[in-house]
Design a protein around this motif. Structure first.
Motif, PDB file in Angstrom:
ATOM      1  N   ILE A   1      25.822  24.200 -26.449  1.00  0.00           N
ATOM      2  CA  ILE A   1      24.952  22.688 -26.677  1.00  0.00           C
ATOM      3  C   ILE A   1      25.969  21.821 -27.618  1.00  0.00           C
ATOM      4  O   ILE A   1      26.759  22.288 -28.384  1.00  0.00           O
TER       5      ILE A   1
ATOM      6  N   GLN B   1      26.634  17.829 -29.298  1.00  0.00           N
ATOM      7  CA  GLN B   1      26.094  16.493 -30.011  1.00  0.00           C
ATOM      8  C   GLN B   1      27.295  15.616 -30.311  1.00  0.00           C
ATOM      9  O   GLN B   1      28.050  15.891 -31.475  1.00  0.00           O
TER      10      GLN B   1
ATOM     11  N   LEU C   1      21.302  15.831 -28.222  1.00  0.00           N
ATOM     12  CA  LEU C   1      21.999  16.898 -27.701  1.00  0.00           C
ATOM     13  C   LEU C   1      22.072  17.061 -26.051  1.00  0.00           C
ATOM     14  O   LEU C   1      21.225  16.806 -25.513  1.00  0.00           O
TER      15      LEU C   1
ATOM     16  N   TRP D   1      22.826  19.954 -23.245  1.00  0.00           N
ATOM     17  CA  TRP D   1      23.117  21.494 -22.600  1.00  0.00           C
ATOM     18  C   TRP D   1      24.375  21.479 -22.155  1.00  0.00           C
ATOM     19  O   TRP D   1      24.468  20.789 -21.105  1.00  0.00           O
TER      20      TRP D   1
ATOM     21  N   ARG E   1      18.761  31.524 -26.340  1.00  0.00           N
ATOM     22  CA  ARG E   1      17.816  30.881 -25.542  1.00  0.00           C
ATOM     23  C   ARG E   1      16.947  32.050 -25.223  1.00  0.00           C
ATOM     24  O   ARG E   1      17.431  33.009 -24.210  1.00  0.00           O
TER      25      ARG E   1
ATOM     26  N   PHE F   1      15.320  27.573 -27.609  1.00  0.00           N
ATOM     27  CA  PHE F   1      16.683  27.990 -28.274  1.00  0.00           C
ATOM     28  C   PHE F   1      16.228  28.584 -29.890  1.00  0.00           C
ATOM     29  O   PHE F   1      15.746  27.541 -30.654  1.00  0.00           O
ATOM     30  N   ASP F   2      16.232  29.950 -29.974  1.00  0.00           N
ATOM     31  CA  ASP F   2      15.562  30.304 -31.295  1.00  0.00           C
ATOM     32  C   ASP F   2      16.479  30.562 -32.323  1.00  0.00           C
ATOM     33  O   ASP F   2      16.127  30.880 -33.404  1.00  0.00           O
TER      34      ASP F   2
ATOM     35  N   TRP G   1      20.490  29.287 -33.672  1.00  0.00           N
ATOM     36  CA  TRP G   1      21.643  28.332 -33.570  1.00  0.00           C
ATOM     37  C   TRP G   1      23.053  28.911 -34.453  1.00  0.00           C
ATOM     38  O   TRP G   1      22.459  29.200 -35.532  1.00  0.00           O
ATOM     39  N   GLY G   2      24.088  28.401 -34.055  1.00  0.00           N
ATOM     40  CA  GLY G   2      25.133  28.510 -35.035  1.00  0.00           C
ATOM     41  C   GLY G   2      25.193  27.096 -35.800  1.00  0.00           C
ATOM     42  O   GLY G   2      24.476  26.220 -35.487  1.00  0.00           O
ATOM     43  N   GLN G   3      26.007  27.162 -36.816  1.00  0.00           N
ATOM     44  CA  GLN G   3      26.245  25.750 -37.826  1.00  0.00           C
ATOM     45  C   GLN G   3      26.742  24.668 -36.882  1.00  0.00           C
ATOM     46  O   GLN G   3      26.410  23.536 -37.348  1.00  0.00           O
TER      47      GLN G   3
END
Lengths: 107, 121
Positions: free
Chosen positions: B39, B41, B47, B49, B100, B108-109, B111-113
């Motif tokens: 994803i 931004q 955001l 995908w 996901r 999406f449970d 995430w990376g930084q």
């Protein structure tokens, strides 16, 4: 693609306030709607999944409702750590799409 | 605890290829219950995908980027990667990898930084 809109785009509120954010989908997405919180400089965090289910570990002051095209995220009593940007996201169709975000700021 | 960490160059020249890797710990990417996704931004924007990969190697891409995107996985290293070719300044963004969950619904449970990639000469 399904378009997601949010209102307001930003709001100012005080600690203890009740805050409501609205998300609208461009077509019927049933309950396939998730909410995320993003603090500045950090990754988004899942808050609510499938419209009304609180993600494990998240405070009960967060709640979600809605179905079809209109959804709401409510923070029952705003806390200092809740000042962040909130995004809705539909998972009804590919590609998954996000709303533009609602920034919650300190009044 | 599931953790995802992006790595790769922070600066890419226009027309070149952006390459990023996501290293996953705390779980295996060889799971039938999840897609592994990218994803992005752009600064000050929302955001988007980019695409996903399933444990079987099946990939799914955003149609808006499909001609330029490739996602692959290296299960022995528990990593998956993104390649975006022919980049322009419009591809400048924070790129994040995520997990996901797949069920009756999906979300999406983890995430990376995120890592900022700037496209500039």
């Amino acid at each position: 693609d399904i378009q997601m809109t949010q209102s307001p785009s930003s709001l100012s509120a005080s600690v203890g306030d009740r805050v409501t954010i609205t998300c609208r989908a461009s077509q019927n997405i049933n309950i396939y709607l998730n909410w995320y919180q993003q603090e500045p400089g950090k990754a988004p965090k899942l808050l609510i999944y499938a419209a009304s289910n609180l993600h494990s570990g998240d405070p009960s002051r967060f709640s979600g409702s809605g179905s079809g095209t209109d959804f709401t995220l409510t923070i029952s009593s705003l806390q200092p750590e809740d000042f962040a940007t909130y995004y809705c996201q539909q998972s009804h169709s590919t590609p998954p799409t996000f709303g533009p975000g609602t920034k919650v700021e300190i009044k | 605890q599931v953790q995802l960490q992006e790595s790769g160059p922070g600066l890419v020249k226009p027309s070149e290829t952006l390459s990023l890797t996501c290293t996953v710990s705390g779980t295996s990417i060889n799971s039938t219950s999840y897609h592994w996704v990218w994803i992005r931004q752009p600064p000050g924007k929302g955001l988007e995908w980019i695409g996903s990969i399933y444990y079987s190697g099946i990939t799914y891409y955003n149609a808006s980027l499909k001609s330029r995107v490739a996602i692959s996985a290296e299960t022995s290293k528990n990593q998956f990667s993104l390649r975006l070719s022919s980049v322009t300044v419009a591809d400048t963004a924070v790129y994040s990898c995520a997990r996901r969950f797949l069920g009756s619904s999906s979300w999406f449970d983890s995430w990376g930084q995120g890592t900022l990639v700037t496209v500039s000469s």
